[in-house]
Design a protein around this motif. Structure first.
Motif, PDB file in Angstrom:
ATOM      1  N   SER A  71       0.836  -1.201   0.000  1.00 37.18           N
ATOM      2  CA  SER A  71       0.000   0.000   0.000  1.00 37.18           C
ATOM      3  C   SER A  71       0.868   1.248   0.000  1.00 37.18           C
ATOM      4  O   SER A  71       2.045   1.202   0.346  1.00 37.18           O
ATOM      5  CB  SER A  71      -0.872   0.057   1.271  1.00 37.18           C
ATOM      6  N   ILE A 124      -3.691   3.739   0.876  1.00 32.31           N
ATOM      7  CA  ILE A 124      -4.248   3.575  -0.473  1.00 32.31           C
ATOM      8  C   ILE A 124      -3.809   2.186  -0.905  1.00 32.31           C
ATOM      9  O   ILE A 124      -2.620   1.928  -1.076  1.00 32.31           O
ATOM     10  CB  ILE A 124      -3.691   4.647  -1.428  1.00 32.31           C
ATOM     11  N   ASP A 126      -5.776  -0.205  -3.063  1.00 31.64           N
ATOM     12  CA  ASP A 126      -6.556  -0.999  -4.013  1.00 31.64           C
ATOM     13  C   ASP A 126      -5.865  -1.138  -5.363  1.00 31.64           C
ATOM     14  O   ASP A 126      -6.499  -1.328  -6.372  1.00 31.64           O
ATOM     15  CB  ASP A 126      -7.972  -0.436  -4.172  1.00 31.64           C
ATOM     16  N   PHE A 127      -4.535  -1.041  -5.367  1.00 33.46           N
ATOM     17  CA  PHE A 127      -3.817  -1.161  -6.638  1.00 33.46           C
ATOM     18  C   PHE A 127      -3.882  -2.571  -7.206  1.00 33.46           C
ATOM     19  O   PHE A 127      -3.655  -2.788  -8.376  1.00 33.46           O
ATOM     20  CB  PHE A 127      -2.344  -0.785  -6.443  1.00 33.46           C
ATOM     21  N   LEU A 182      -1.788   3.563 -13.378  1.00 35.16           N
ATOM     22  CA  LEU A 182      -1.106   4.372 -12.364  1.00 35.16           C
ATOM     23  C   LEU A 182      -0.093   5.333 -12.952  1.00 35.16           C
ATOM     24  O   LEU A 182       0.122   6.423 -12.431  1.00 35.16           O
ATOM     25  CB  LEU A 182      -0.328   3.435 -11.434  1.00 35.16           C
ATOM     26  N   PHE A 192      -1.167  13.010  -8.854  1.00 34.49           N
ATOM     27  CA  PHE A 192      -1.272  11.871  -7.940  1.00 34.49           C
ATOM     28  C   PHE A 192      -2.081  12.266  -6.701  1.00 34.49           C
ATOM     29  O   PHE A 192      -2.947  11.515  -6.240  1.00 34.49           O
ATOM     30  CB  PHE A 192       0.129  11.388  -7.544  1.00 34.49           C
ATOM     31  N   CYS A 193      -1.809  13.466  -6.190  1.00 35.37           N
ATOM     32  CA  CYS A 193      -2.543  13.951  -5.015  1.00 35.37           C
ATOM     33  C   CYS A 193      -4.033  14.052  -5.320  1.00 35.37           C
ATOM     34  O   CYS A 193      -4.865  13.600  -4.526  1.00 35.37           O
ATOM     35  CB  CYS A 193      -2.035  15.326  -4.593  1.00 35.37           C
ATOM     36  N   LYS A 195      -5.827  12.550  -7.563  1.00 36.50           N
ATOM     37  CA  LYS A 195      -6.501  11.279  -7.850  1.00 36.50           C
ATOM     38  C   LYS A 195      -6.584  10.369  -6.614  1.00 36.50           C
ATOM     39  O   LYS A 195      -7.602   9.748  -6.357  1.00 36.50           O
ATOM     40  CB  LYS A 195      -5.733  10.585  -8.985  1.00 36.50           C
ATOM     41  N   TYR A 196      -5.490  10.294  -5.847  1.00 37.19           N
ATOM     42  CA  TYR A 196      -5.435   9.277  -4.789  1.00 37.19           C
ATOM     43  C   TYR A 196      -5.475   9.837  -3.364  1.00 37.19           C
ATOM     44  O   TYR A 196      -6.016   9.203  -2.466  1.00 37.19           O
ATOM     45  CB  TYR A 196      -4.165   8.426  -4.935  1.00 37.19           C
ATOM     46  N   ILE A 197      -4.846  11.007  -3.183  1.00 37.65           N
ATOM     47  CA  ILE A 197      -4.673  11.460  -1.795  1.00 37.65           C
ATOM     48  C   ILE A 197      -5.832  12.325  -1.321  1.00 37.65           C
ATOM     49  O   ILE A 197      -6.362  12.120  -0.228  1.00 37.65           O
ATOM     50  CB  ILE A 197      -3.322  12.192  -1.655  1.00 37.65           C
ATOM     51  N   LYS A 200      -8.909  10.600   0.012  1.00 36.13           N
ATOM     52  CA  LYS A 200      -8.648   9.976   1.324  1.00 36.13           C
ATOM     53  C   LYS A 200      -8.648  11.023   2.437  1.00 36.13           C
ATOM     54  O   LYS A 200      -9.265  10.826   3.492  1.00 36.13           O
ATOM     55  CB  LYS A 200      -7.264   9.308   1.315  1.00 36.13           C
TER      56      LYS A 200
END
Ligand code: ZN
Length: 226
Positions: A71, A124, A126-127, A182, A192-193, A195-197, A200
């Motif tokens: 993760s 994170i 779920d890759f 990715l 990246f922030c 989309k993923y951070i 969350k």
């Protein structure tokens, strides 16, 4: 174990209390660390009545990194999400291997021995949802070892708070993974922030706000708008 000198107490992190939610009166959700004996809206005793929503524990957004293999993990650079974190605070980011060991790059260089500082983090993870975990985790570990093996790149002397930091390491790793969905996001810290951070941290922020309010009030009633 390494300890950050200014924050010795934070490593004896307070246990996270469970937040319960229930609904008696229509549209009036009650949140509390303890299930109340009566409806805080209408006063009806809750022992022997029908609830619209029976008590359930609100899922916490926080995870113990050690239990989150393969993760990307996030925590405040200083302090703890529940007690210290503010929206503008810097976040520290790392990668866990298949055994839940956190690889992280900071002003002291690359390290693998501070996993115990990551007991309350955002993960994170779920890759690998469509892949066989066994082969995926081997590939993940292999790539992590290759990227972290470039020791000069991750030397403490090369660390720069703005340009060569914990994100640089994580993004270099994600790029090296060469996973199509990715890679485009791994090229750029901002993308990246977003989309993923941000998703969350946004949901964690709601939980943190509720948690802190409950620290000073026995319960909160939130009214449904619809
Ligand atoms: Zn009621």
């Amino acid at each position: 174990m390494l300890q950050i000198p200014n924050y010795p107490l934070l490593f004896q992190m307070a246990d996270e209390k469970a937040i319960f939610c229930l609904e008696h009166c229509k549209g009036q959700k009650i949140f509390s660390f303890r299930i109340p004996s009566s409806c805080t809206h209408c006063g009806t005793g809750l022992n022997d009545c029908i609830l619209r929503i029976p008590p359930f524990r609100l899922p916490s957004p926080f995870r113990d990194a050690q239990k989150c293999p393969c993760s990307i993990v996030l925590k405040p650079t200083k302090g703890d999400f529940l007690t210290d974190y503010k929206n503008s605070d810097n976040l520290h980011i790392g990668v866990t291997n298949s055994a839940g060991v956190v690889y992280e790059y900071d002003m002291n260089g690359l390290s693998f021995h501070k996993t115990s500082n990551w007991k309350r983090c955002l993960a994170i993870k779920d890759f690998n949802k469509d892949k066989d975990f066994g082969s995926w985790s081997q590939y993940w570990d292999f790539t992590l070892d290759v990227v972290s093996g470039h020791q000069e790149q991750w030397a403490r002397t090369r660390y720069d708070e703005d340009r060569h930091n914990c994100y640089s390491f994580v993004l270099a790793f994600l790029k090296a993974l060469q996973v199509p969905e990715l890679s485009s996001f791994a090229r750029d810290r901002r993308m990246f922030c977003e989309k993923y951070i941000l998703p969350k941290t946004a949901s964690a922020a709601k939980y943190i706000t509720l948690y802190r309010k409950l620290m000073s009030e026995p319960h909160l009633v939130l009214t449904n708008k619809n």
